[in-house]
Design an enzyme around this catalytic site. Structure first.
Site, short mmCIF file in Angstrom:
data_model
loop_
_atom_site.label_atom_id
_atom_site.label_comp_id
_atom_site.label_asym_id
_atom_site.label_seq_id
_atom_site.Cartn_x
_atom_site.Cartn_y
_atom_site.Cartn_z
N GLU A 116 0.89 -1.17 0.00
CA GLU A 116 0.00 0.00 0.00
C GLU A 116 0.92 1.20 0.00
O GLU A 116 1.55 1.50 1.01
CB GLU A 116 -0.86 0.01 1.27
CG GLU A 116 -1.79 -1.16 1.42
CD GLU A 116 -2.88 -1.16 0.37
OE1 GLU A 116 -3.09 -0.13 -0.28
OE2 GLU A 116 -3.50 -2.22 0.18
N CYS A 153 -2.85 8.60 3.35
CA CYS A 153 -2.56 8.02 2.04
C CYS A 153 -3.69 8.27 1.06
O CYS A 153 -3.49 8.26 -0.14
CB CYS A 153 -2.32 6.53 2.19
SG CYS A 153 -3.67 5.71 3.04
P1 NAP Z 1 8.26 4.98 4.68
O1 NAP Z 1 9.37 5.90 5.02
O2 NAP Z 1 8.29 4.31 3.37
O3 NAP Z 1 8.24 3.91 5.86
C1 NAP Z 1 7.25 2.93 5.90
C2 NAP Z 1 7.68 1.82 6.81
O4 NAP Z 1 8.79 1.14 6.25
C3 NAP Z 1 8.15 2.29 8.19
O5 NAP Z 1 7.69 1.37 9.14
C4 NAP Z 1 9.65 2.23 8.06
O6 NAP Z 1 10.27 2.06 9.30
C5 NAP Z 1 9.80 1.00 7.22
N1 NAP Z 1 11.08 0.84 6.58
C6 NAP Z 1 11.82 1.79 5.96
N2 NAP Z 1 12.93 1.22 5.48
C7 NAP Z 1 12.91 -0.07 5.79
C8 NAP Z 1 13.79 -1.17 5.57
N3 NAP Z 1 14.90 -1.03 4.92
N4 NAP Z 1 13.43 -2.38 6.05
C9 NAP Z 1 12.28 -2.54 6.72
N5 NAP Z 1 11.42 -1.55 6.96
C10 NAP Z 1 11.71 -0.32 6.49
O7 NAP Z 1 6.86 5.69 4.80
P2 NAP Z 1 6.33 6.62 5.97
O8 NAP Z 1 7.09 7.89 5.88
O9 NAP Z 1 6.26 5.92 7.26
O10 NAP Z 1 4.83 6.84 5.51
C11 NAP Z 1 4.46 7.81 4.59
C12 NAP Z 1 4.14 7.17 3.26
O11 NAP Z 1 3.25 6.07 3.44
C13 NAP Z 1 3.44 8.12 2.33
O12 NAP Z 1 4.05 8.04 1.08
C14 NAP Z 1 2.01 7.57 2.27
O13 NAP Z 1 1.35 7.82 1.06
C15 NAP Z 1 2.19 6.14 2.52
N6 NAP Z 1 0.99 5.58 3.12
C16 NAP Z 1 0.25 4.72 2.40
C17 NAP Z 1 -0.88 4.16 2.95
C18 NAP Z 1 -1.73 3.18 2.20
O14 NAP Z 1 -2.58 2.54 2.81
N7 NAP Z 1 -1.55 3.02 0.93
C19 NAP Z 1 -1.23 4.46 4.26
C20 NAP Z 1 -0.45 5.34 4.96
C21 NAP Z 1 0.67 5.89 4.39
P3 NAP Z 1 11.04 3.26 10.04
O15 NAP Z 1 10.04 4.28 10.39
O16 NAP Z 1 11.64 2.61 11.21
O17 NAP Z 1 12.04 3.78 9.07
#
Ligand code: NAP
Length: 672
Positions: free
Chosen positions: A257, A296
């Site tokens: 997602e 999102c």
């Molecule tokens: P993100 O930076 O991509 O992080 C998402 C998750 O991935 C976090 O738990 C992060 O952990 C983890 N992560 C990052 N690098 C990783 C790795 N190498 N190995 C394992 N896990 C890793 O996104 P975010 O900033 O939290 O969220 C914002 C984004 O999410 C926006 O782009 C939004 O559109 C999207 N979003 C989508 C939905 C949907 O349902 N489609 C819902 C909500 C948000 P850490 O925090 O520990 O780095």
């Protein structure tokens, strides 16, 4: 203030942060408030989930697990205030909490109730009908779903620390699969509290739920064919994680997602002065400001008829101007802070990119009420793009904050084209009172969006909002949105199960599915089945009734008694002219009534009520002089509560030549 130590929960142990921990700041004050992260026994966690949690969950039936979800939701509900109190530090307001915390708990309740109503009280879920694979019915096909025997690793985004966990956890546990939840570090302290509440309740079997606060280490390198990764976050992280060679080599299911450039279209009919125009302004403003735009599903592109753009910019600016921004705990504050200084910087960077193609018409990040604060505050920023055809960035830059761009369209085809330039999104909405507009958008744009939301004066008081994913409905979208799908009722549970095509004889199918299929062995019970209690009835238990002749007097009596004097029952010549009937025939409902008269046991007993009838088919007409008889077989049993359960009977009516006259399923409630 002393720092909160946010722990992980690994193989039944709470593990404190170590020297590798990351510092987490309050979104509101910018001050450090917690730390999370430590070296974790990753392999032990996976082994514990697969070896302890999985078997315990799989030993339970779908209904046991649904009851467990309900108990967990009730338990979380008791501690809502503590979750709210903590969650203010993420920048969220009380109304944001209602989406995250109450929304998450509500999602769990929906899965609990759907699990009880739509899944069997057994271990195998039947997907679809029995397929006739042979002429005589000795070789049949059926699709079943059984829980994956690995672990679900849930990696969540920062914006919904509770809902984000529960919307994945509920279908996973209902499927019978243990989960390791890894929230985004920025808001993991709220998730940790929710996990602690669930774990300490003692409701979950050991190993069903583990928590990673901080990094996951090399967990993804250790996954196999029975595991699932369900990821929510940015497109960039999704790409990096799903390209992991182990995930690719082992075909580990990867649900993504991601971000998305969701659009909202103002219908051509929704000109200024209509209820739809006002509704549009309200929905767009709400989507821009809820969770400070960190949703999102938020509306990133506002697509309006060219001529309506000036009025729309004016109305949106006026409404956004009355949004109070500030400490989310303060009364009257409508929009809180972004989650972190880093997130604020990211949004400003992305807004600057959008600004190369669009003019900012509302919201100055250097000049607004909270401009001097150390917290991660921003004003809502509204852009206008005058050339959406020539623009690129407004269609592919997600500023994950209170940022949205208005663009004009020439005609509805153009609006659809612009909406689709997001290259796949979670949701698009259309505010229109014209069903023809809705249909054109659905056909032109449906393939690009996981969800289409239509709203107008008729539905606006009860509608759930453009941005709210609902547990009943699919959440996810194609392309840019990640190509994944979550929830959608029981569909979401099946993402954690394997669908298997089963081919074999009726007896084999009945044994595997726990549901009698025609052609399987019939069991003769020790007494009339209506005298037997729920627990005693066996799947396949059958009675065959004596025949009963249908007379012309019966048909006429029934016709006059009920008032159903349709010509096919009353007029020989007219009935003969009808291609379906050889002459006057008995009413189908007369046959059903006679059938009941043949198979019921009249005395007070364990059968409490007839609650319905499914799949009724009349196959061959019955004429006066024919004799019908009934075969009634226990097809399926579903426990409803401690007092009674539903027994689904398969019934066939045949005539004196053993030809099938009617077939149906009869539902009864039977006492324990
Ligand atoms: P993100 O930076 O991509 O992080 C998402 C998750 O991935 C976090 O738990 C992060 O952990 C983890 N992560 C990052 N690098 C990783 C790795 N190498 N190995 C394992 N896990 C890793 O996104 P975010 O900033 O939290 O969220 C914002 C984004 O999410 C926006 O782009 C939004 O559109 C999207 N979003 C989508 C939905 C949907 O349902 N489609 C819902 C909500 C948000 P850490 O925090 O520990 O780095």
């Amino acid at each position: 203030m002393s720092l909160l130590d946010i722990k992980s929960f690994a193989a039944d142990e709470w593990i404190a942060p170590d020297s590798s921990a990351r510092m987490i700041a309050s979104a509101v004050t910018g001050e450090p408030m917690a730390r999370a992260g430590s070296a974790l026994p990753v392999q032990d966690m996976l082994d514990y989930a697969r070896g302890v949690g999985g078997p315990a969950l799989r030993a339970m039936t779908f209904h046991d697990r649904a009851r467990m979800l309900k108990a967990l939701a009730l338990e979380l509900g008791k501690h809502k205030q503590a979750l709210y109190d903590l969650s203010f530090s993420t920048g969220a307001t009380q109304s944001d909490h209602l989406i995250d915390i109450d929304g998450g708990i509500g999602t769990m309740f929906v899965f609990a109730s759907k699990g009880r109503r739509e899944m069997p009280d057994g271990h195998v879920y039947l997907d679809g009908e029995v397929e006739q694979l042979s002429r005589n019915g000795t070789f049949l096909g059926q699709h079943i779903a059984t829980p994956l025997q690995g672990v679900a690793v849930h990696i969540n985004a920062f914006n919904f620390p509770v809902w984000g966990m529960l919307e994945k956890l509920a279908p996973t546990l209902l499927a019978g699969v243990p989960a390791i939840v890894k929230p985004a570090t920025a808001t993991c302290y709220v998730t940790e509290l929710a996990v602690r509440i669930m774990v300490e309740s003692g409701i979950l079997p050991a190993g069903a739920l583990q928590l990673v606060s901080g990094g996951v280490g090399d967990m993804l390198d250790r996954l196999g064919c029975q595991d699932v990764v369900s990821f929510t976050g940015s497109a960039q992280t999704a790409l990096a994680l799903r390209s992991n060679p182990v995930i690719l080599r082992n075909s580990v299911r990867f649900v993504a997602e991601q971000d998305s450039l969701n659009a909202s279209i103002l219908g051509p009919d929704a000109v200024a002065g209509t209820p739809e125009f006002d509704l549009f302004v309200k929905e767009v403003t709400r989507e821009m400001t809820t969770k400070a735009g960190q949703k999102c599903t938020a509306i990133r592109r506002i697509i309006a008829p060219q001529a309506a753009v000036p009025a729309l910019l004016e109305a949106l600016s006026a409404r956004l101007g009355s949004t109070t921004i500030g400490n989310p705990q303060d009364e009257g504050v409508r929009m809180g802070a972004l989650v972190s200084a880093a997130q604020k910087a990211d949004v400003l960077e992305k807004a600057a990119l959008i600004g190369t193609e669009a003019e900012r018409v509302f919201g100055d990040p250097d000049d607004f009420a909270m401009a001097g604060s150390k917290g991660a505050f921003l004003p809502p920023m509204l852009f206008h793009c005058a050339d959406p055809d020539g623009a690129e960035r407004v269609h592919d830059t997600e500023a994950f904050g209170p940022v949205s761009t208005v663009m004009g369209y020439r005609d509805l085809g153009h609006a659809v084209e612009l909406a689709n330039r997001g290259q796949g999104s979670l949701v698009a909405s259309v505010i229109t009172h014209d069903p023809a507009v809705a249909r054109e958008v659905a056909l032109g744009s449906g393939a690009f969006h996981g969800r289409l939301y239509f709203n107008n004066r008729d539905s606006m008081t009860e509608s759930t909002g453009h941005g709210s994913p609902l547990p009943h409905m699919v959440h996810g979208g194609p392309g840019r949105a990640g190509g994944g799908e979550e929830m959608g009722g029981i569909r979401g549970v099946l993402h954690y199960m394997q669908r298997t095509a089963i081919q074999g004889s009726p007896d084999i199918q009945s044994a595997i599915g726990g549901t009698w299929v025609p052609g399987a062995a019939e069991i003769e019970g020790p007494a009339h089945p209506f005298t037997r209690r729920f627990g005693d009835l066996a799947i396949g238990e059958t009675i065959h009734t004596d025949p009963r002749e249908v007379t012309l007097e019966d048909i006429e009596h029934f016709a006059h008694f009920t008032g159903d004097t349709f010509y096919a029952h009353m007029d020989e010549e007219a009935a003969k002219r009808n291609p379906f009937f050889p002459g006057r025939v008995a009413h189908g409902y007369l046959l059903l009534s006679f059938a009941a008269g043949l198979f019921v046991e009249p005395n007070e007993g364990p059968v409490l009520a007839n609650t319905g009838l499914d799949g009724l088919r009349f196959m061959k007409p019955v004429q006066a002089g024919d004799a019908i008889k009934v075969r009634l077989t226990v097809k399926k049993k579903t426990r409803r509560n401690d007092e009674y359960g539903e027994v689904r009977w398969h019934a066939t009516l045949t005539n004196q030549d053993d030809e099938m006259v009617a077939e149906y399923e009869l539902l009864t409630m039977v006492a324990f």
